[in-house]
Motif scaffolding. Structure first.
Motif, short mmCIF file in Angstrom:
data_model
loop_
_atom_site.label_atom_id
_atom_site.label_comp_id
_atom_site.label_asym_id
_atom_site.label_seq_id
_atom_site.Cartn_x
_atom_site.Cartn_y
_atom_site.Cartn_z
N THR A 153 -22.84 22.42 31.82
CA THR A 153 -23.79 21.34 32.08
C THR A 153 -25.12 21.65 31.38
OG1 THR A 153 -22.80 21.02 34.25
CG2 THR A 153 -24.98 20.04 33.88
N TRP A 156 -24.87 20.85 27.57
CA TRP A 156 -24.96 19.46 27.08
C TRP A 156 -26.28 18.81 27.42
CZ3 TRP A 156 -25.59 15.49 30.43
CH2 TRP A 156 -24.97 15.51 31.69
N VAL A 157 -26.86 19.16 28.56
CA VAL A 157 -28.18 18.58 28.88
C VAL A 157 -29.21 19.07 27.86
CG1 VAL A 157 -30.06 18.51 30.56
CG2 VAL A 157 -27.70 18.34 31.35
N LEU A 160 -28.39 17.34 24.30
CA LEU A 160 -28.74 15.92 24.28
C LEU A 160 -30.23 15.71 24.48
CD1 LEU A 160 -25.95 14.02 26.30
CD2 LEU A 160 -26.47 13.88 23.85
N HIS A 247 -24.70 13.04 36.92
CA HIS A 247 -24.47 13.56 35.56
C HIS A 247 -24.13 12.47 34.55
CE1 HIS A 247 -23.87 18.03 36.74
NE2 HIS A 247 -25.12 17.70 36.57
N ALA A 251 -26.25 11.71 31.10
CA ALA A 251 -25.66 11.72 29.76
C ALA A 251 -25.91 10.39 29.05
CB ALA A 251 -24.17 12.02 29.84
N ALA A 255 -28.19 10.08 25.74
CA ALA A 255 -27.48 9.63 24.52
C ALA A 255 -28.13 8.37 23.97
CB ALA A 255 -26.01 9.40 24.82
#
Ligand SMILES: Nc1ncnc2c1ncn2[C@@H]1O[C@H](COP(=O)(O)OP(=O)(O)O)[C@@H](O)[C@H]1O
Ligand SMILES: [Mg+2]
Lengths: 277, 279
Positions: A153, A156-157, A160, A247, A251, A255
């Protein structure tokens, strides 16, 4: 037009290689420049240390202290600082002091400039994150998660969030008329966002409704929430705006800002200041 | 094969709103030539040179630089063109050596950064941060960066503004060396007459965005060779026949003419005449 390359004739170096070389001198220049280091790199560290020491108390229903709650949010603010502010002010300065003018006069593919900037921001952002985590662990007893899923997690946080802020910063660099005004143009929205995203004001659930709604439009709130989901136990969820880490929504918003930031960069980026075209 | 000029400009125009910066300019620079674009501030020198560099757009006119239109120049063209802009303030936190080594990387056949540092006389400053350099040292670094890729054509915009006379002379030696031993074609902007005279094979005088004279320094002076100036204690006269005038004066004074000087017009007189007439 085709050009034959004779055997033994050296070729121009590739954009990727030049980008790497540019990243090296960008990082070097960044750390040698006191203003940049003080405002972009040291500021979030100082704020975490100060606010962490000032805030006290434990949130009801959990053993999370105010300082521990602040720490992951400050990491998000640190990422925003070393991407959004760093690139926004840095590129405005490049436009003002002749850096871009010189680069347009040498055989450099434009992409090499952006590769260099983004790698530079990445290196500095990783350094910033490590510094903030170090303080949180040493001074405020934040425990690092052992669950690999939480680190996923985090990954990707981080990616991004950093990408969204970096692209927005590159696009915003053109809004400042000069390098001198860039500091204000970049820092004002940054500080406002840090308040209305529940970074400096904790916990986020206590913010007045209109400010919360405004903050939710921007990536910082979501990046901070994502990092809290990595480092804080679920027992803190009642302090969030909704009792879930959301979450999927994090995302989605991040994004969307990546895509929007990219579009803004492509449409608004200027190599030259308005004065000289 | 007929020799096409390295730089060929016909009918170049550029306006900024109401200001006509370049008003129909024609210019040729042959291969290996050193040409000075000489003119007062605001004459349109920087606008012209930046159009030739592909840095500014033009409103009208034909421009060919090394056989290409600079507004559509590619990176291979950039390899062959060196640029020293009018002012720069970048690279401040790097050392001279770091800056030169870095920019050498953009080119397929760069000069050796150490030798280049030596060539521009910055060896003692190789490890100094660029922001600590004096104006003249910084300018020499700019030139080094302009020639690090071994350009065939070098653009210099006011290269010695702010130099002391000694530094200017050293700088001129460097430019002569580039033009002489390396056969580099050079187009240089300057508002210093002496600089144009010292460096250029040809001087193009630009006033109000137009070329008002284009000749060798000697020929420029020759254009007005007829007008020799005779000065004496009580007067001054321009004449085609100084001998006759002096004879007449000698008669008038009954012997030695007090404070007599006879001077051919200098390039400066010609230049001041030219920019005076044009404006
Ligand atoms: N970016 C610009 N915007 C508006 N006017 C300009 C700009 N650049 C130059 N000018 C004007 O165009 C004229 C020519 O300028 P320039 O080419 O810089 O001359 P020089 O280099 O000979 O001093 C001047 O009147 C100048 O004020
Ligand atoms: Mg100029």
């Amino acid at each position: 037009m085709t050009s034959t390359v004779l055997p033994g004739t050296p070729r121009r170096p590739s954009a990727a290689r030049l980008g790497l070389h540019r990243a090296a001198i960008e990082v070097k220049s960044f750390f040698r420049e006191r203003d940049a280091v003080a405002f972009t790199f040291a500021m979030p560290v100082v704020i975490l240390a100060l606010l962490g020491a000032i805030f006290d108390g434990v949130y009801p229903g959990s053993d999370v202290t105010s300082a521990q709650y602040l720490a992951p949010s400050m990491i998000a603010a640190g990422v925003a600082s070393t991407t959004f502010i760093n690139l926004g002010t840095g590129i405005a300065a490049d436009r003002d002091d002749g850096t871009l003018h010189r680069l347009r006069g040498v055989p450099m593919p434009p992409s090499a400039y952006f590769i260099g900037k983004i790698l530079m921001a990445l290196v500095i952002t990783v350094g910033e994150t490590v510094a903030l985590l170090g303080i949180a662990v040493v001074a405020f007893d934040l425990s690092l998660p052992t669950d690999p899923e939480r680190w996923l997690t985090f990954g990707w946080v981080f990616l991004l969030g950093a990408t969204a802020c970096a692209l927005t910063g590159i696009a915003a660099s053109g809004l400042a008329g000069s390098a001198r005004s860039a500091g204000a143009v970049m820092n004002l929205p940054y500080l406002v966002l840090a308040f209305i995203s529940g970074v400096f004001y904790t916990p986020v659930g206590q913010l007045p409704e209109p400010l919360l709604t405004a903050g939710s439009l921007f990536p910082l709130k979501w990046m901070a929430q994502g990092f809290r989901s990595v480092f804080l136990p679920d027992s803190i969820l009642p302090q969030e705006v909704v009792p879930s880490w959301e979450h999927g929504r994090i995302a989605l918003v991040l994004a969307a800002w990546c895509i929007g930031g990219m579009v803004l960069c492509l449409t608004t980026f200027r190599w030259r200041s308005r004065r000289s075209r | 094969m007929t020799a096409t000029p390295t730089v060929r400009v016909r009918g170049l125009r550029r306006t900024y709103g109401d200001i006509v910066a370049v008003a129909g300019l024609d210019l040729d620079v042959g291969a290996g030539e050193v040409v000075a674009l000489l003119g007062p501030n605001g004459a349109g020198k920087t606008t012209t040179i930046e159009i030739l560099e592909g840095h500014r757009r033009r409103d009208a006119g034909e421009v060919s630089v090394l056989g290409h239109d600079p507004s559509r120049a590619d990176l291979d063209w950039r390899v062959r063109v060196g640029i020293v802009a009018q002012a720069s303030g970048d690279l401040g936190e790097l050392t001279v050596r770091e800056a030169l080594s870095h920019f050498a990387r953009y080119y397929p056949r760069p000069r050796d950064p150490e030798q280049l540092t030596e060539l521009v006389g910055l060896t003692a400053k190789a490890t100094a941060r660029v922001r600590t350099l004096s104006g003249g040292q910084r300018r020499r670094l700019d030139v080094a960066l302009g020639i690090v890729g071994r350009p065939r054509l070098l653009f210099l915009d006011e290269p010695t503004t702010g130099f002391d006379p000694q530094a200017r002379r050293r700088f001129w030696d460097l430019i002569r060396q580039l033009a002489g031993t390396e056969g580099c074609t050079i187009l240089l902007n300057t508002h210093y007459l002496q600089e144009a005279e010292a460096l250029a094979d040809r001087v193009a005088v630009i006033v109000g965005g137009r070329i008002v004279a284009d000749a060798t320094p000697t020929a420029l002076v020759g254009r007005t060779a007829a007008r020799t100036v005779v000065r004496w204690a009580d007067g001054r006269q321009e004449t085609d026949d100084p001998a006759a005038l002096i004879a007449a004066l000698t008669g008038r004074y009954g012997g030695t003419v007090p404070e007599l000087t006879v001077s051919r017009p200098s390039l400066e007189d010609v230049y001041l005449d030219l920019i005076g007439d044009a404006s």
